[in-house]
Each structure stands twice: as C-alpha cells, then as structure tokens.
Write an enzyme that holds these catalytic residues in place. Structure first.
Site, mmCIF file in Angstrom:
data_model
loop_
_atom_site.group_PDB
_atom_site.id
_atom_site.type_symbol
_atom_site.label_atom_id
_atom_site.label_comp_id
_atom_site.label_asym_id
_atom_site.label_seq_id
_atom_site.Cartn_x
_atom_site.Cartn_y
_atom_site.Cartn_z
ATOM 1 N N GLY A 158 -6.823 10.369 -25.733
ATOM 2 C CA GLY A 158 -6.380 8.469 -25.548
ATOM 3 C C GLY A 158 -7.948 8.786 -26.823
ATOM 4 N N ARG A 159 -8.102 7.168 -27.264
ATOM 5 C CA ARG A 159 -9.247 6.381 -28.056
ATOM 6 C C ARG A 159 -10.456 7.094 -28.272
ATOM 7 N NH1 ARG A 159 -8.163 0.744 -25.606
ATOM 8 N NH2 ARG A 159 -9.564 1.453 -23.851
ATOM 9 N N ILE A 160 -10.879 8.461 -27.364
ATOM 10 C CA ILE A 160 -11.879 8.544 -27.782
ATOM 11 C C ILE A 160 -11.495 10.229 -27.756
ATOM 12 C CG2 ILE A 160 -13.841 9.792 -26.434
ATOM 13 C CD1 ILE A 160 -14.508 7.440 -25.043
ATOM 14 N N SER A 239 -17.346 11.864 -19.536
ATOM 15 C CA SER A 239 -16.091 10.813 -19.025
ATOM 16 C C SER A 239 -16.994 10.314 -17.818
ATOM 17 C CB SER A 239 -14.594 11.563 -18.681
ATOM 18 O OG SER A 239 -15.411 12.086 -17.519
ATOM 19 N N ARG A 240 -16.369 9.970 -17.154
ATOM 20 C CA ARG A 240 -17.462 10.202 -15.662
ATOM 21 C C ARG A 240 -18.025 11.210 -14.512
ATOM 22 N NH1 ARG A 240 -17.847 6.216 -17.988
ATOM 23 N NH2 ARG A 240 -17.526 4.031 -17.511
ATOM 24 N N GLU A 269 -25.608 8.829 -11.005
ATOM 25 C CA GLU A 269 -26.809 7.922 -11.696
ATOM 26 C C GLU A 269 -27.311 7.022 -11.385
ATOM 27 O OE1 GLU A 269 -23.803 7.075 -15.153
ATOM 28 O OE2 GLU A 269 -22.817 8.958 -15.225
ATOM 29 N N HIS A 288 -26.392 9.077 -20.004
ATOM 30 C CA HIS A 288 -25.418 8.222 -19.967
ATOM 31 C C HIS A 288 -25.403 7.982 -21.337
ATOM 32 C CE1 HIS A 288 -22.002 6.380 -17.596
ATOM 33 N NE2 HIS A 288 -21.855 6.273 -19.415
ATOM 34 N N ILE A 289 -25.764 7.836 -22.790
ATOM 35 C CA ILE A 289 -26.133 7.424 -23.808
ATOM 36 C C ILE A 289 -25.295 7.282 -24.320
ATOM 37 C CG2 ILE A 289 -28.480 7.529 -23.321
ATOM 38 C CD1 ILE A 289 -28.499 9.957 -25.079
HETATM 39 C C1 8YV Z 1 -20.830 2.661 -20.866
HETATM 40 C C2 8YV Z 1 -19.378 3.004 -20.480
HETATM 41 O O1 8YV Z 1 -22.118 2.997 -20.453
HETATM 42 O O2 8YV Z 1 -17.315 2.154 -21.907
HETATM 43 C C3 8YV Z 1 -18.273 2.905 -20.299
HETATM 44 O O3 8YV Z 1 -17.288 2.901 -20.176
HETATM 45 O O4 8YV Z 1 -19.409 4.133 -19.340
HETATM 46 C C4 8YV Z 1 -20.246 3.374 -21.636
HETATM 47 O O5 8YV Z 1 -19.786 2.201 -22.703
HETATM 48 C C5 8YV Z 1 -21.617 1.399 -20.233
HETATM 49 O O6 8YV Z 1 -20.430 0.240 -20.398
HETATM 50 C C6 8YV Z 1 -22.629 0.776 -21.076
HETATM 51 O O7 8YV Z 1 -22.522 -1.030 -20.884
#
Ligand code: 8YV
Length: 339
Positions: A158-160, A239-240, A269, A288-289
């Site tokens: 996708g976009r990423i 991703s997740r 998390e 998650h950075i």
């Molecule tokens: C951030 C994300 O962790 O876009 C997402 O779904 O997981 C990340 O951009 C989150 O949204 C923090 O605001």
C-alpha cells in the site's frame, strides 16, 4: 452555547493544538486511555476526540456519548475503532494519510532491516561495553548479512509498502510482494513482482509486514508461516503487533527457525520489559516510533486538526473513513446545535 470541546488522548504537535484552540476548548488527557470505562468517562461532554490508536472506541464506548461528533485518528490505522457502530450513531471517523507519515514509516522499516542485517545495535554495545577494546579482533563476531541481490518480500503493498519497495531498490534488493489484490501500477513503476504468500515466505531473505490490522490479517504470520521461511530470514514488523502470533514468533527466534526480527509494534503495547522477546539477542525492538519524525508529527497534527475543525463547522472532513455517515451526522449536529 459553549464552545465545542476537543479531547486529545495524548499531546500532539503545537501546530495542531493551536488550530484547534482557535475554534474549540482543547483538553489533553493526563494518562493513556486503555480501558473502555476510562474512555467512556474521558469523552463525556466532548464533541471531538483525537485518538492515538490505542484507545478502545467500541460500540459500547461510542453509544455512551450523545455529544461526540467525530473520532479523529492521529494516524492511519483505525483498528481500535468500531467504524460501523460510529456510522450508525452519526459519528465521523477520520485519519491522517499524510505523505510524511508514509515516508517516516518506510524509512524506519529500512532502518530496522539494516540495523538487524548489519547487527548495528549489538556492535554499538560491543564498543560501549569495552569488549572491542579488550578483544580487537573479536569484532569479527559481528558478521552480518549483505542486501544486494537478496530478496525482500513485502506483505501489503500500500502507501507504506510501496515506499519501502522504492527504498529497497536502492540497496539492490529484488522485491516481491503479496497483497489481497494485484498492484500492477506499482509492478510497472517499481519493478516489483507479485507472489502468493507461501511463495513469498519461502523465497524471501527479508520480510516486511506493512498491512493494516483487519480480521483477515490478524494472526497472519503464525507457526505455519514461520515453518515456510528461510533459516536466514529476517522479519520486520511496522504494521500492528497482532498481525503476528507472538508465541510463534518467540519460538521461531529461540529455535533459530529464522535469523531475527525487528519490531516497532507488539501484541501488547507498551511491551512489558519481562516479555520473553526482550531477552533474545537476534531482535531489535523500538517503541512504536516508526511515525515519529518532526515532519510527520507536524503534518499529522495539522491534518487531524483540519478533520476536527471541518466536523465542528458542519462540513465533511477531508479524510473521512465513513463518508456515508453524512445523513446521520447532520441529524446529530442538529441535535447538538439545539442542545
Ligand atoms: C502512530 C500509527 O503510532 O498511523 C498509525 O496507524 O500507528 C502511527 O502513525 C499513531 O497513530 C500515533 O499517533
């Protein structure tokens, strides 16, 4: 009638707070909202809430408010929100699909891949701990993997994922991808090849997960999928966490079934420090950075503010996940306007 009230579930870039403050009262929660009852209590008497993606906006939570007009995600993943329930209740759900986010996450995915392939974190510790000073030739123990000519498998183009493919080509990687649909535009532009999931797992030296968390992707990578991977395979997850069966991952890493894993997202998390995976040397763990660059923080804050401001003005927000809420939302706004 009082000014509308906007709840931020965490601080955002000042640019966004400033824009919101021009039209509404802005309140920032003092602690993360992790449980339904915490969210129910926190959103009471707010017309808008900005979600960081970890708060449970379930049907029960959404039904608890008769004032809420929008749940505005500061991000693009909205697996924490019951969008169908929001729509039926006349509540907008919005996201912030800014270029800066896609680029930031793609950069971080490549950083994680390179750091693990070239054992950068171990090497840093090797110097700081004095081991190199004591054993000058012991640095050979940090032999890593080259990228050129190897295969990168991207799950989710996708976009990423497409931006990761762009970056990977620069390192001489052959890129294959799996997605629920063919992405011929990317195939033609980026020279990436489509592969069935099992074939991608069997042939890739590096595997990046770049899918949204849905019912289809939850637990997508588990025992069976790890058994198909090459023994030198490195898994990167931006991703997740729930896309990967955590127990199966730990087992694969401990048994040398795969060479390593670089993770920015986790099954829970924040990750407890006593989680087994924190003890494994063939891992890199970041909190998650992947999104967290100065440019992205600013762009996301502006985008989330614009979404909220549009709704408070009675307009359709620029990035609505559920545009079909229009009819219901108007009724809700009328109710609000009269209250
Ligand atoms: C951030 C994300 O962790 O876009 C997402 O779904 O997981 C990340 O951009 C989150 O949204 C923090 O605001």
């Amino acid at each position: 009638m009082r000014r509308p009230r906007v709840l931020l579930t965490a601080p955002i870039h000042e640019e966004g707070i400033e824009r919101l403050g021009n039209v509404a009262e802005v309140v920032i929660t003092s602690k993360p909202l992790r449980k339904e009852d915490e969210v129910i209590s926190a959103i009471r008497d707010f017309e808008a809430v900005v979600s960081m993606g970890v708060e449970p906006f379930t049907k029960r939570v959404l039904e608890s408010s008769d004032k809420l007009l929008v749940v505005a995600r500061h991000g693009v993943g909205y697996d924490n929100i019951d969008v169908d329930a929001a729509t039926r209740l006349g509540i907008w759900v919005t996201t912030t699909p800014v270029e800066e986010l896609f680029d930031a996450v793609a950069d971080h995915a490549m950083a994680l891949l390179l750091c693990l392939a070239r054992r950068v974190c171990e090497a840093d510790n090797f110097v700081r701990s004095g081991k190199w000073f004591e054993n000058p030739f012991e640095n050979r123990s940090l032999t890593g993997f080259g990228l050129k000519g190897k295969t990168l498998g991207i799950i989710g183009l996708g976009r990423i994922g497409s931006r990761i493919a762009e970056r990977a080509k620069g390192f001489g990687l052959k890129v294959v991808y799996y997605d629920i649909e063919r992405k011929t535009e990317y195939e033609n532009r980026l020279g990436v090849e489509y592969a069935q999931l099992d074939d991608l797992l069997k042939t890739s030296d590096f595997i990046v997960l770049a899918v949204p968390l849905t019912d289809r992707t939850r637990g997508l990578i588990s025992e069976r999928e790890f058994s198909l991977m090459k023994p030198n395979a490195i898994l990167v997850n931006i991703s997740r966490g729930a896309v990967v069966d955590h127990k199966a991952l730990v087992k694969a890493l401990k048994n040398g079934r795969i060479a390593g894993a670089a993770l920015d997202v986790f099954h829970t998390e924040p990750l407890p420090p006593d989680d087994e995976i924190t003890k494994l040397g063939n891992t890199i763990l970041t909190p998650h950075i992947a999104w967290l660059t100065e440019e992205c923080r600013k762009a996301m804050a502006i985008a989330v503010a614009e979404n909220v401001i549009s709704v408070l003005r009675g307009e359709e927000p620029p990035n609505a996940i559920n545009p079909n809420v229009k009819e219901f939302a108007r009724n809700k706004r009328l109710r609000y306007a009269c209250s």
